[in-house]
Structure formats: structure tokens, C-alpha cells
Design a protein around this motif. Structure first.
Motif, PDB file in Angstrom:
ATOM      1  N   GLY A 151       1.161  -1.532   0.171  1.00 14.75           N
ATOM      2  CA  GLY A 151      -0.141  -0.149   0.121  1.00 14.75           C
ATOM      3  C   GLY A 151       0.821   1.293  -0.459  1.00 14.75           C
ATOM      4  N   ASP A 152       2.394   0.980  -0.103  1.00 18.27           N
ATOM      5  CA  ASP A 152       2.754   2.254  -0.208  1.00 18.27           C
ATOM      6  C   ASP A 152       4.085   2.336  -1.191  1.00 18.27           C
ATOM      7  OD1 ASP A 152       1.640   3.441   3.053  1.00 18.27           O
ATOM      8  OD2 ASP A 152       3.721   1.900   3.899  1.00 18.27           O
ATOM      9  N   SER A 153       3.678   1.900  -1.917  1.00 18.87           N
ATOM     10  CA  SER A 153       3.919   1.209  -3.142  1.00 18.87           C
ATOM     11  C   SER A 153       5.832   1.078  -2.825  1.00 18.87           C
ATOM     12  CB  SER A 153       4.354   2.793  -4.246  1.00 18.87           C
ATOM     13  OG  SER A 153       3.155   3.577  -3.768  1.00 18.87           O
ATOM     14  N   ALA A 154       5.658   0.066  -1.769  1.00 17.24           N
ATOM     15  CA  ALA A 154       7.218  -0.236  -2.230  1.00 17.24           C
ATOM     16  C   ALA A 154       7.119  -1.820  -2.059  1.00 17.24           C
ATOM     17  CB  ALA A 154       7.141   0.518  -0.538  1.00 17.24           C
ATOM     18  N   PHE A 155       8.687  -1.990  -2.625  1.00 17.46           N
ATOM     19  CA  PHE A 155       8.238  -3.977  -2.290  1.00 17.46           C
ATOM     20  C   PHE A 155       9.296  -4.599  -1.772  1.00 17.46           C
ATOM     21  CE2 PHE A 155      11.070  -7.281  -4.248  1.00 17.46           C
ATOM     22  CZ  PHE A 155      10.329  -7.997  -4.152  1.00 17.46           C
ATOM     23  N   THR A 156       8.812  -4.649  -0.047  1.00 18.13           N
ATOM     24  CA  THR A 156       9.641  -5.126   1.330  1.00 18.13           C
ATOM     25  C   THR A 156      10.316  -6.454   1.079  1.00 18.13           C
ATOM     26  OG1 THR A 156       8.405  -2.992   2.036  1.00 18.13           O
ATOM     27  CG2 THR A 156       9.656  -5.621   3.135  1.00 18.13           C
ATOM     28  N   ILE A 157      11.605  -6.699   1.588  1.00 16.20           N
ATOM     29  CA  ILE A 157      12.185  -7.811   1.135  1.00 16.20           C
ATOM     30  C   ILE A 157      12.288  -8.204   2.809  1.00 16.20           C
ATOM     31  CG2 ILE A 157      14.022  -9.407   0.648  1.00 16.20           C
ATOM     32  CD1 ILE A 157      14.223  -7.300  -1.933  1.00 16.20           C
ATOM     33  N   PRO A 158      11.618  -8.888   3.594  1.00 16.66           N
ATOM     34  CA  PRO A 158      12.224  -9.181   5.162  1.00 16.66           C
ATOM     35  C   PRO A 158      13.610  -9.845   4.870  1.00 16.66           C
ATOM     36  CG  PRO A 158      10.451 -10.148   4.199  1.00 16.66           C
ATOM     37  CD  PRO A 158      10.781  -9.995   2.718  1.00 16.66           C
ATOM     38  N   SER A 159      14.175  -9.576   5.664  1.00 16.12           N
ATOM     39  CA  SER A 159      15.702  -9.892   5.691  1.00 16.12           C
ATOM     40  C   SER A 159      16.266 -11.608   5.700  1.00 16.12           C
ATOM     41  CB  SER A 159      16.394  -9.209   7.106  1.00 16.12           C
ATOM     42  OG  SER A 159      16.091  -9.859   8.419  1.00 16.12           O
ATOM     43  N   ASP A 160      14.954 -11.655   6.194  1.00 15.27           N
ATOM     44  CA  ASP A 160      15.444 -13.649   7.461  1.00 15.27           C
ATOM     45  C   ASP A 160      15.162 -14.020   5.231  1.00 15.27           C
ATOM     46  OD1 ASP A 160      12.363 -13.484   5.950  1.00 15.27           O
ATOM     47  OD2 ASP A 160      11.763 -14.199   8.109  1.00 15.27           O
ATOM     48  N   GLN A 161      15.048 -13.881   3.718  1.00 16.55           N
ATOM     49  CA  GLN A 161      14.723 -14.006   2.476  1.00 16.55           C
ATOM     50  C   GLN A 161      16.664 -13.925   2.254  1.00 16.55           C
ATOM     51  OE1 GLN A 161      11.916 -12.350  -0.048  1.00 16.55           O
ATOM     52  NE2 GLN A 161      10.308 -13.112   1.588  1.00 16.55           N
ATOM     53  N   PHE A 162      17.085 -13.145   2.512  1.00  8.53           N
ATOM     54  CA  PHE A 162      18.270 -12.996   1.813  1.00  8.53           C
ATOM     55  C   PHE A 162      19.707 -13.295   2.787  1.00  8.53           C
ATOM     56  CE2 PHE A 162      16.968  -8.962   2.594  1.00  8.53           C
ATOM     57  CZ  PHE A 162      18.364  -8.433   3.922  1.00  8.53           C
ATOM     58  N   MET A 163      19.509 -13.472   4.440  1.00 13.99           N
ATOM     59  CA  MET A 163      20.725 -13.469   5.540  1.00 13.99           C
ATOM     60  C   MET A 163      20.069 -14.124   6.302  1.00 13.99           C
ATOM     61  SD  MET A 163      20.723  -9.511   6.808  1.00 13.99           S
ATOM     62  CE  MET A 163      22.272  -9.087   7.299  1.00 13.99           C
ATOM     63  N   ASN A 164      21.038 -15.014   7.026  1.00 17.71           N
ATOM     64  CA  ASN A 164      21.452 -16.621   8.069  1.00 17.71           C
ATOM     65  C   ASN A 164      20.704 -15.984   9.352  1.00 17.71           C
ATOM     66  OD1 ASN A 164      21.862 -18.318   5.818  1.00 17.71           O
ATOM     67  ND2 ASN A 164      23.874 -18.412   6.370  1.00 17.71           N
ATOM     68  N   SER A 165      21.547 -14.892   9.623  1.00 15.12           N
ATOM     69  CA  SER A 165      21.167 -13.648  10.346  1.00 15.12           C
ATOM     70  C   SER A 165      20.438 -12.603  10.321  1.00 15.12           C
ATOM     71  CB  SER A 165      22.284 -14.304  11.778  1.00 15.12           C
ATOM     72  OG  SER A 165      21.630 -13.171  13.220  1.00 15.12           O
ATOM     73  N   ASN A 166      19.514 -11.433  10.858  1.00 15.88           N
ATOM     74  CA  ASN A 166      19.368 -10.212  10.619  1.00 15.88           C
ATOM     75  C   ASN A 166      20.760  -9.714  11.713  1.00 15.88           C
ATOM     76  OD1 ASN A 166      18.562 -10.769  12.779  1.00 15.88           O
ATOM     77  ND2 ASN A 166      17.040  -9.339  12.522  1.00 15.88           N
ATOM     78  N   VAL A 167      21.721  -9.795  12.228  1.00 15.00           N
ATOM     79  CA  VAL A 167      22.472  -8.715  13.511  1.00 15.00           C
ATOM     80  C   VAL A 167      23.121  -8.323  12.111  1.00 15.00           C
ATOM     81  CG1 VAL A 167      23.763  -8.949  14.552  1.00 15.00           C
ATOM     82  CG2 VAL A 167      21.830 -10.198  15.015  1.00 15.00           C
ATOM     83  N   ILE A 168      23.497  -7.351  12.041  1.00  7.57           N
ATOM     84  CA  ILE A 168      24.074  -6.599  10.638  1.00  7.57           C
ATOM     85  C   ILE A 168      25.336  -5.617  11.772  1.00  7.57           C
ATOM     86  CG2 ILE A 168      22.759  -6.492   9.686  1.00  7.57           C
ATOM     87  CD1 ILE A 168      22.712  -3.590   9.971  1.00  7.57           C
ATOM     88  N   PHE A 169      25.453  -6.036  13.307  1.00 10.36           N
ATOM     89  CA  PHE A 169      26.444  -5.151  14.044  1.00 10.36           C
ATOM     90  C   PHE A 169      26.392  -5.898  15.076  1.00 10.36           C
ATOM     91  CE2 PHE A 169      28.052  -2.170  16.971  1.00 10.36           C
ATOM     92  CZ  PHE A 169      29.242  -1.406  16.704  1.00 10.36           C
ATOM     93  N   GLU A 170      27.460  -6.401  16.116  1.00 14.11           N
ATOM     94  CA  GLU A 170      27.398  -5.806  17.216  1.00 14.11           C
ATOM     95  C   GLU A 170      28.625  -5.715  18.192  1.00 14.11           C
ATOM     96  OE1 GLU A 170      25.822 -10.270  18.699  1.00 14.11           O
ATOM     97  OE2 GLU A 170      26.855 -10.722  16.942  1.00 14.11           O
ATOM     98  N   GLY A 171      28.511  -5.089  19.137  1.00 21.29           N
ATOM     99  CA  GLY A 171      30.355  -4.586  20.005  1.00 21.29           C
ATOM    100  C   GLY A 171      29.453  -4.810  21.717  1.00 21.29           C
ATOM    101  N   HIS A 172      30.688  -4.633  22.341  1.00 27.28           N
ATOM    102  CA  HIS A 172      30.775  -5.005  23.397  1.00 27.28           C
ATOM    103  C   HIS A 172      32.452  -4.764  24.033  1.00 27.28           C
ATOM    104  CE1 HIS A 172      28.847  -8.032  27.279  1.00 27.28           C
ATOM    105  NE2 HIS A 172      28.674  -6.240  27.329  1.00 27.28           N
ATOM    106  N   ASP A 173      31.516  -3.324  24.334  1.00 27.67           N
ATOM    107  CA  ASP A 173      33.324  -2.817  24.821  1.00 27.67           C
ATOM    108  C   ASP A 173      32.967  -2.558  26.703  1.00 27.67           C
ATOM    109  OD1 ASP A 173      31.309  -0.316  25.104  1.00 27.67           O
ATOM    110  OD2 ASP A 173      31.749   0.466  23.120  1.00 27.67           O
ATOM    111  N   ARG A 174      33.658  -1.589  27.196  1.00 23.11           N
ATOM    112  CA  ARG A 174      33.391  -1.551  28.643  1.00 23.11           C
ATOM    113  C   ARG A 174      32.297  -1.177  29.161  1.00 23.11           C
ATOM    114  NH1 ARG A 174      38.950   0.709  30.815  1.00 23.11           N
ATOM    115  NH2 ARG A 174      37.538   1.250  32.465  1.00 23.11           N
TER     116      ARG A 174
END
Length: 863
Positions: A151-174
Motif C-alpha cells: 500500500g505504500d508503493s514499496a517492495f518489501t524484502i524481509p531480511s530472513d529471505q537473504f540473510m542467515n542472521s539479521n544482525v549486522i553489528f554487534e559491539g561489546h565494550d566496557r
């Protein structure tokens, strides 16, 4: 960075991240405005600034992420035909030739279907979903908008259709533990295609899609989660473990984007051709059935050419601080890597993104039996097809929604007028032009070689000193069939009868009339003075010809449903689906195919002729003779009426019945198949049931033909110069023996005696009679030669049969010559040589009457 060219590499030798934390709010049992809180806030602020800066420098300095896409790609990745040329196929497989093989009906059909789809998707139509009711857009844009966009004139691709994991960044510091996940990717603007050529066969098994968008927006919907660090040396161990979640979107805009996607498409031609039409009548079956015939599909190339990529923007954050950090990082990354990224973007799409499409989209889709299994046609159905239901465009067809969709596509693609073509529909080029060129070698023309009829006169010609007279019509040609003008209505189901559909067309114009032409041969042999061989081409031009016809056809549903796709282009297989229903309850006609009603009219009719071989007769004057007779309009009207009667006559019905009978015998997938040019014996068409008006038209045309022939012969005789013939030529050719004794007409008295000479003189005197009176020879003719009507009448025996049954015949009953007794001067037996005499006779008037008969057998005649 703005001073560098787009392809210049960006490297960071030293990084100082100027991250400044302006305020730290502390909650808990800390005394406000105390020195301890100020010291603690300063420590926290310094640590946060250092850690965030360090993370920013690490991420901004990670150019190694683009290193796999640098350099020149090998040929196996850049040549879209590499897979076609190097992947082996099983010997038992017969792959479909996408170029369109001349020897394969299904290959040609596939090629034509792709071409039609290309033209259809690239046409411009009124788009009611646009900004204004009269906006225009490409059909392909409307198609994408209706079937792929939300309805918003968009073609939506859920991330699980082309990614094994949808996490694109993980950071763990002090300080914190941070995670960014990609929820989905939205492409906005796919319905703004400016140019489309969706299917280009660049190889026998490779197709390419070439698409150009005016603008595209790519939106990445992401989620950011931040919570205090859980490391042993964390400085946030005294903070409450509160997790902050922010949903945000990163937008990137591309202007003037070209994409060329190539696919290796190996289709099993045998499987494709064996698909039954009934399985394809529902749209939900269409794609699975077509995919079931694909042996292999793989992306063989993906080339992209973005003209301009704008700086990404980020929105959706609730926290201004986090928004400022993320937006600043995005701006810095774009400034550093936009040039390199834009330069390496084609390599990214040609490698990683292409592999992603193959592995994550095409592979799983083609391996799914649910998506690629063609449903079996359990029961094809029984009975006669109701065309009202088959082509019902309201969506309620009981046969399926594909036939109405194809009919709508046929109407929109082929019958609507083209812009800039003067109202000419595309059917002239795509269907009529293609078929006629295949049949005759010339677009818009049909050639039917062979005799239409032949009339040979022998016995009746001998009394006139002629051995043989031949009249022949042959080689019918119809020209300018590709001049249909809108509006055109074809295959419109009749509301009152389920087996009937109506058609209405207008074709031919003043500049390009509908032309019927045929060759006319007139030959005479025997008397050297009359011997001739003349051939002309006669043209009949029709301007603004309007044809309305109602066609009745009883099509068997089971035969239609089980017809294989490979036979769609075989007219005999369509005829094989027609059955004689024996006069069903809903029908008062028992024929499988009939022309129910026909109306034919033309604004004007013109006649013309051109000489092909005219050594003795000037037949090019035929149009002038017709004009002088003032019969052009009447003859044209009569010929149109005759054409209408012929189309609805038993003659045409027998011809149609014969075609239906030949259908099963000439359709390869039928059990009764004999051969493409074979068929059972069937009685030929007969003409005896024509209405009396049509019979009168034939007589009328025959009378005009006789008048034309008379004028042509008279003109030829008037141009004959008797002095060009030497009257003594026969005398010169005599080869006499020395002992021969012949009568010498120049000296009868010395040759045969005085008495014989006087007898000849007395005979001439007797036939002449007294001066100033009617010659006595006229009285002799009346009393001994002429009949009671004062004529010499010769009965004829030659007969022209029309139709294979010979039930209608045109014959010359008799030829009468009048005025023979009007001789006004005579000169007989004038000796001009020893064995040569000359006779001269002059008549005041002579008349010739020809009686023509049109006969029909009584047992078949209805009028």
C-alpha cells in the motif's frame, strides 16, 4: 573527499574521533551538586568519549570490507553467455531455442509470446491510480504496482529471505553492549520505470532484462539495542541494567538507475509443448506449470549503472543523542566510501548480490515442489464450450481466469489504435502482417495460385473456323489485408447464443484499398487471322470495406482442455476441437462451424486491369469499357451481395464442414491423425442453393463480360489492316508438278471452255440482279439460308461447370447472326491469279446474339 574522483581509494592513516559528551545524568543515592558526583561524571564522560570514538575509528577504517570487490572480474563472471557455453546438458534433453527455431512450433510460439509481452509491457496506458485521472504510465509500471508493491508503493524484502542472521553489528565494550539488526529492506519507486525491454534473447538459452528507473529509494528498516556492558571490567556495573531499543530507518536515493540482469534459462521443450491448455486456465497454475518445464535457471549476469547516489539520511530515533551519533557516523562513512562504493558497486552486484539472488531467492523457489509442480488436470470437463463464460471478463468464468485475461490482453495489445499510426491497430503488424508474409512473402497479401475455373470451347467454335477457345481465371490475390482500422471487434461472445461470437472490422482506404486481383487468359487457336493468346490481371478495389460476421462454433470442452500447448498455432488442432452436437437444446444448428450472418459493404468499388501478355488484343481498355457501360456502381453492389450470399450459402457450409473433418485427420496429437496434408474424402462444395439475386448477379456479370469481349474483338478487328496480307501468298507457295493441269481462273475460256466461262458470268449477274434494287443474293439468303427469324443460328454444346459437384453450369446455348441479308455490294470470283480468286462482300449491318444459360440441378436448388 569531495575533491577526489569517484574511484579514488580512501585510506585512513590516523583517526581522531571528536566525540563530546555534553551531559551525564546520574540517578541513585548520589548527592546532587556534590564534588563526588562531578568527579564521577567527568570520569564517565571521558570513558564514553574514548570508547565511542574508538569504535567509530575502527568502523570507519575498515576498508578491507570492500577489498573483495576491487580489481577486474574474470570472464566467467562478466560474460552473460559463459554459463550457456560451458554448462553441459543431458543428451536426452531438448532445450528450447529462445531465438525461435523455424522448425519448432513451440519455439516460435514462445518467441512470439515474448515479443508480444515486450510490446505490451512497454505500451503507455491511462493510469487511474496515478496522481490525476488522466495520467499515463507504462503498462509494466501498473503491473508492478498492482501485483508486487504494498500500500505504500514499496517492495518489501524481509531480511530472513537473504540473510542467515539479521544482525549486522554487534559491539561489546566496557561501557555498553550494542546490537543493530536489519528487519527488512524496502525498495520504493520500482513502478517508475522509464524504459523497459524485459525479455531480450541474447543467446539460445539466455535472456536479459534491461530496465531503467527514473529514481529509486532504498530504505533499510533497522533496530538498535543498547544495554549496559556485562564485561568484568565494565564501568557500568553500578548502573541499572536498562535496555534501550530504538527503531530507525536509513534512506538512500538513486537517480537514473539502469539494471541489466541476465539469466540462463534452460526449458525442456518437450515438457513445455506437452502442457495441456486446461492446466493453464487458472492464473495460480500458470507459473507452476511453466516453472515445471524449466530444467535449469541461474543468474548469469547482473550489471548496474547508478547515475547518482545521494547521501543517506537516518530517521526514526526517539533519542536525539543516539540520532546524532548514528547520523554522524553515516555521514562520515558516506564521505569516505561513497566514491569507492560507487566505483565498486557493479562488482558487488556481479558477485555477492548475484550469488545472493541465486542462493537465497532462485534456488529455494525452484526447489519447492509446491511452487513448481503443475497441477494435474483430473477432469477436463464435458459438453460444449460457452463462449460467454470462457471469455467472461467480470471474473466469474467457470473455466478459469486466464482465457478472459488473454482476451483482454489480445484486445488491449492488438485491437486498440496505436499512437501515431493513424488509428491502425497492432493486429495489422503482429498477426495479419506476420501470417500473410509467411504465406505469400509480402505483408498484407494472400496468394492462391491455381485455376479458379477454366472454360474450353471446341465443338461450338469449329463452325467459325476456330479449333479452340480458352477462357481461364487463375491466381487469386488479396492485397492490403493489413489495413484494419479501429474500432475492431473480434471474438465478441454473442449474448443470445453460447456458441456464437461476433466480429466487426473495417479495412481498406482510398490510399490503400482492399484489392482482389486475378489473372484472365483469353486464347484462340485455329484460324491464323483470329489466333491470339492474351493474359491480363484484373483488379477490383474496395474502399472502406465494412464486414460484420457472426460465427457459430460448437467447441468441445474436453478437446479444448487436452490440447497440448505445442499445437496452439496449428489451425487444424483448433478445428479438431469442434464437434457436431447434433442440434443441442440451445442450438438450432447442427454444424460444428457456420457463418450465421454476414454484412458486407464498401464506400466505393473500382475496377482496373493491366496487361501481362497482350500481343493482339488491347485488354487494358476493360476499365474504360465498364465506365462507358455505366455499370461500375451496379456491378460493385451486385458483387458485394454475391460475396455475402456465398459466405452464408451451402457452398461455404460444405467447405467449412470439410475443414472440420480434416481437423482431426491433420492434428498430430489426435488418434485419428493421418498426415498434415491428408484427410478423408469429403464431397465438394456446391453452388446450387444460391438465392435468385445471386444467380442474377452471375448472369449480369456474364453479360457484361460478353459485351466487353465484343468491344475488344471489334477494336482488334478495326485495327486489322487487310493490305498487310498478300492475297497471292498462297499462289506463290504452290509447288506444281510439270505435268499438272489446273484451272486457270484468269482465262476460263481457254482453260475449261467458253461455255463454262459464260456460266460463271451468268451466276454473278443472277446474284447481283437489276440495278437500283435489292440484290438477288439477299433473296437467296432469305429463302435458303436464314431461318424464319431472318438469322443464322448455331447451337452450342460447350458447358462450363462450377463447383466440384457440377450442379451449376454456365453455357452458351446458341449464337445467332442477323443482317446477313443486307448485302449492298458484291464482287465474286475476281481472278487475281491463275489459281486465286478474290471475293468482296459489303453488308449494311450485322448483328450477333449470344444466348447464355445458367442452370442448377433441381434436387439441390432452394430458390
Amino acid at each position: 573527499f569531495s575533491s577526489m574522483p569517484p574511484h579514488a581509494p580512501a585510506r585512513m592513516k590516523h583517526c581522531v574521533a571528536a566525540v563530546e559528551v555534553q551531559n551525564v545524568e546520574l540517578d541513585g543515592d548520589v548527592v546532587p551538586d556534590s564534588g563526588a558526583s562531578d568527579v564521577f561524571e567527568g570520569i564517565v564522560r571521558d570513558v564514553v568519549e574514548q570508547e565511542v570514538g574508538a569504535v567509530a575509528c575502527v568502523e570507519l577504517g575498515s576498508e578491507a570490507k570492500l577489498s573483495p570487490f576491487q580489481g577486474v572480474l574474470p570472464n566467467e563472471l562478466t560474460d552473460p553467455l559463459y554459463l550457456e557455453e560451458h554448462i553441459p546438458l543431458p543428451e536426452s534433453l531438448h532445450p528450447l531455442n529462445l531465438h525461435g527455431s523455424e522448425t519448432s512450433a513451440i519455439s516460435k510460439l514462445f518467441k512470439q509470446a515474448l515479443g508480444s509481452l515486450n510490446r505490451y509491457l512497454g505500451t503507455t496506458v491511462v493510469d487511474l491510480s496515478g496522481s490525476t485521472p488522466v495520467s499515463r504510465d507504462l503498462v509494466v509500471n501498473a503491473f508492478i504496482r498492482d501485483y508486487f508493491l504494498d500500500g505504500d508503493s514499496a517492495f518489501t524484502i524481509p531480511s530472513d529471505q537473504f540473510m542467515n542472521s539479521n544482525v549486522i553489528f554487534e559491539g561489546h565494550d566496557r561501557l555498553t553492549e550494542t546490537e543493530i539488526t536489519l528487519n527488512d529492506v524496502r525498495i520504493i519507486g520500482l513502478d517508475t520505470l522509464a524504459r523497459v525491454n524485459p525479455f531480450i534473447d541474447i543467446g539460445t538459452r539466455t535472456i536479459r532484462t534491461w530496465l531503467t528507473w527514473d529514481s529509486l529509494e532504498i530504505a533499510f528498516d533497522m533496530t538498535l539495542k543498547i544495554k549496559p556492558s556485562t564485561l568484568d571490567d565494565s564501568i557500568s556495573e553500578f548502573f541499572e541494567p536498562v535496555e534501550i531499543t530504538e527503531n530507525f530507518t536509513a534512506h538512500s536515493y538513486v537517480d537514473s538507475f539502469d539494471a541489466l540482469a541476465s539469466f540462463l534459462l534452460v526449458v525442456d521443450e518437450e515438457l513445455l509443448g506437452s502442457l495441456e491448455l486446461g492446466s493453464l486456465f487458472q492464473t495460480e497454475n500458470l507459473l507452476p506449470c511453466l516453472l515445471s518445464t524449466i530444467h535449469m535457471v541461474q543468474m548469469s549476469g547482473l550489471e548496474v549503472y547508478p547515475n547518482h547516489v545521494s547521501k543517506p539520511t537516518v530517521d526514526g530515533f526517539l533519542s536525539p543523542g543516539i540520532h546524532q551519533i548514528v547520523a554522524g557516523a553515516v555521514d562520515a562513512a558516506f564521505a569516505m566510501y561513497s566514491g569507492t562504493l560507487r566505483w565498486r558497486l557493479p562488482n558487488i552486484f556481479q558477485t555477492s548480490f548475484r550469488d545472493l539472488i541465486d542462493v537465497k531467492l532462485i534456488g529455494p523457489y525452484m526447489s519447492s515442489l509446491e511452487r513448481t509442480l503443475c497441477p494435474r488436470l483430473e477432469s477436463p470437463g464435458q459438453g460444449v464450450v460457452d463462449f460467454r463464460e470462457l471469455l467472461d471478463s467480470t471474473g466469474g468464468s467457470k473455466y478459469g481466469n486466464v482465457p478472459p485475461m488473454l482476451k483482454r490482453l489480445f484486445d488491449e495489445e492488438l485491437l486498440q489504435p496505436r499512437e501515431g499510426a493513424g488509428g491502425s491497430p497492432r493486429i495489422n503488424e503482429v498477426v495479419i502482417g506476420t501470417y500473410t508474409e509467411r504465406q505469400s512473402g509480402v505483408e498484407g497479401e494472400l496468394h492462391f495460385s491455381g485455376h479458379i475455373f477454366e472454360w474450353n470451347v471446341t465443338e461450338s467454335a469449329k463452325p467459325f473456323g476456330v479449333d479452340f477457345v480458352q477462357l481461364q481465371l487463375s491466381d487469386l490475390t488479396i492485397k492490403n489485408l493489413d489495413t484494419l482500422r479501429s474500432p475492431v471487434e473480434v471474438l465478441v461472445p454473442a449474448a443470445a447464443k453460447r456458441e456464437c461470437f461476433e466480429n466487426e472490422v473495417v479495412l481498406g482506404s482510398t490510399a490503400e484499398p482492399l484489392v482482389f486481383s486475378f489473372k484472365l487468359l483469353f486464347a484462340v487457336s485455329g484460324d491464323s487471322a483470329l489466333e491470339t493468346h492474351n493474359e491480363i490481371e484484373i483488379h477490383v478495389g474496395l474502399v472502406d470495406t465494412e464486414i460484420m460476421a457472426a460465427i457459430f462454433a460448437t467447441m468441445d470442452l474436453a478437446s479444448l482442455s487436452t490440447t497440448p500447448l505445442r499445437e496452439v498455432g496449428n489451425i487444424y488442432c483448433w478445428l479438431a476441437t469442434l464437434v457436431d452436437d447434433g442440434g443441442s437444446v440451445d442450438s438450432d444448428v447442427s454444424h460444428a462451424l457456420s457463418i450465421m450472418q454476414v454484412l458486407v459493404s464498401a464506400a466505393s468499388v473500382h475496377f482496373g486491369a493491366s496487361c501481362l501478355e497482350c500481343p493482339t488484343l488491347d485488354l487494358s481498355i476493360v476499365p474504360e469499357i465498364i465506365d462507358n457501360l455505366q455499370v461500375s456502381v451496379a456491378l460493385g453492389e451486385h458483387m458485394l451481395a454475391l460475396a455475402k450470399d456465398l459466405l452464408t450459402s451451402d457452398y461455404m457450409q460444405v467447405y467449412l464442414d470439410r475443414l472440420v473433418t480434416y481437423g482431426s485427420a491433420r492434428c498430430p496429437h489426435r488418434e485419428s491423425f493421418v498426415g498434415s496434408m491428408s484427410g478423408p474424402k469429403y464431397p465438394g462444395p456446391i453452388l446450387s442453393t444460391l438465392p435468385s439475386d445471386s444467380l442474377e448477379t452471375i448472369v449480369f456479370a456474364a453479360c457484361i463480360a460478353i459485351q466487353i469481349s465484343t468491344v475488344v474483338l471489334a477494336k482488334a478487328q478495326a485495327e486489322y489492316d487487310p493490305t498487310s496480307t498478300d492475297a497471292l501468298s498462297g499462289q506463290y507457295d504452290l509447288d506444281l508438278e510439270p505435268t499438272s493441269s489446273l484451272v486457270d481462273f484468269t482465262s476460263l475460256e481457254s482453260s475449261i471452255g467458253k461455255r463454262a466461262s459464260n456460266a460463271v458470268a451468268d451466276l454473278i449477274a443472277f446474284l447481283t440482279g437489276p440495278e437500283n434494287s435489292d440484290l438477288r443474293i439477299n433473296h437467296v439468303m432469305r429463302s435458303h439460308v436464314l431461318n424464319e427469324d431472318g438469322e443464322i443460328k448455331v447451337d452450342c454444346k460447350d458447358y462450363l461447370n462450377i463447383g466440384e459437384g457440377g450442379d451449376i453450369g454456365i453455357s452458351i446455348q446458341s449464337v445467332s447472326v442477323s443482317g446477313v441479308d443486307t448485302i449492298d455490294s458484291i464482287r465474286l470470283l475476281d481472278a487475281i491469279g491463275p489459281q486465286t480468286v478474290r471475293n468482296e462482300v459489303s453488308w449494311k449491318k450485322l448483328g450477333v446474339e449470344v444466348v447464355v444459360s445458367l442452370e442448377a440441378s433441381e434436387k439441390d436448388a432452394v430458390s
